[in-house]
Write an enzyme that holds these catalytic residues in place. Structure first.
Site, PDB file in Angstrom:
ATOM      1  N   HIS A 131       0.834  -1.204   0.000  1.00 50.33           N
ATOM      2  CA  HIS A 131       0.000   0.000   0.000  1.00 50.33           C
ATOM      3  C   HIS A 131       0.872   1.259   0.000  1.00 50.33           C
ATOM      4  O   HIS A 131       0.661   2.174  -0.801  1.00 50.33           O
ATOM      5  CB  HIS A 131      -0.913  -0.022   1.235  1.00 50.33           C
ATOM      6  CG  HIS A 131      -1.788   1.171   1.385  1.00 50.33           C
ATOM      7  ND1 HIS A 131      -3.142   1.116   1.168  1.00 50.33           N
ATOM      8  CD2 HIS A 131      -1.515   2.451   1.740  1.00 50.33           C
ATOM      9  CE1 HIS A 131      -3.667   2.324   1.385  1.00 50.33           C
ATOM     10  NE2 HIS A 131      -2.687   3.154   1.738  1.00 50.33           N
ATOM     11  N   GLU A 132       1.852   1.298   0.895  1.00 50.52           N
ATOM     12  CA  GLU A 132       2.697   2.488   0.993  1.00 50.52           C
ATOM     13  C   GLU A 132       3.603   2.639  -0.223  1.00 50.52           C
ATOM     14  O   GLU A 132       3.827   3.754  -0.710  1.00 50.52           O
ATOM     15  CB  GLU A 132       3.522   2.468   2.288  1.00 50.52           C
ATOM     16  CG  GLU A 132       2.700   2.454   3.559  1.00 50.52           C
ATOM     17  CD  GLU A 132       1.596   3.507   3.611  1.00 50.52           C
ATOM     18  OE1 GLU A 132       1.776   4.623   3.075  1.00 50.52           O
ATOM     19  OE2 GLU A 132       0.539   3.216   4.189  1.00 50.52           O
TER      20      GLU A 132
END
Length: 184
Positions: A131-132
């Protein structure tokens, strides 16, 4: 250390690929601390530099009592195993959708001093790392949704208390994104 304002969906910095970090100095160490403190204050498990308006390839994480950061990350997927689960984002407060991700990931990069670092993640840690890392490429988790779910997510965003149509432009990511970050 300073708590930084988190940028919301619609801010152009969230759609711009971040630049690699080239200088490992005091300024970078302050940024790492600001990212970590901002993430923890907001109750998140991860926060990428673009989410606080800084276009550099860096993120912080706090998953299952493992707190850290990764500079200039590169992800590897050791197998094809998948997970499907609830995902949200500090840049889209209150918006959660089931999102497919890889179950296992190896993230390689550097710490704030420029020393090589490797993080092996499974489950929630793997989800967080993916996600990051997506944020560093200008990809937001709703870009990973099937078209019908993405349409529902946009609808929820438009109804969100934080949404301001006068300053927010909602558009589909210019990046082609598969469910697992492959094929870009």
């Amino acid at each position: 250390m300073t708590i930084q304002p988190i940028r919301y969906y619609g801010d152009p910095v969230l759609r711009s690929p971040a630049d690699p970090v080239v200088t490992f100095d005091k300024e970078l160490r302050v940024l790492v601390r600001d990212l970590t403190e901002t993430m923890q204050k907001a109750g998140g498990v991860g926060l990428a530099a673009p989410q606080i308006g800084v276009g550099l390839r860096l993120f912080a994480f706090d998953v299952d009592e493992v707190v850290g950061h990764l500079v200039n990350p590169v992800l590897e997927f050791p197998d094809e195993e998948e997970q499907d689960g609830d995902e949200g984002c500090l840049s889209l407060p209150g918006i959660y959708f089931d999102t497919k991700r890889r179950m296992n990931v190896i993230a390689k990069g550097f710490n704030e001093s420029g020393d090589p670092l490797q993080i092996v993640g499974t489950g929630l840690m793997a989800r967080c790392l993916q996600h990051e890392n997506d944020h560093l490429d200008g990809v937001i988790f709703i870009d990973r949704l099937e078209p019908a779910a993405r349409k529902n997510a946009i609808r929820e965003i438009r109804r969100a208390e934080w949404y301001d149509p006068s300053r927010t432009v909602i558009k589909v990511s210019p990046h082609t994104a598969s469910p697992f970050g492959l094929g870009r």
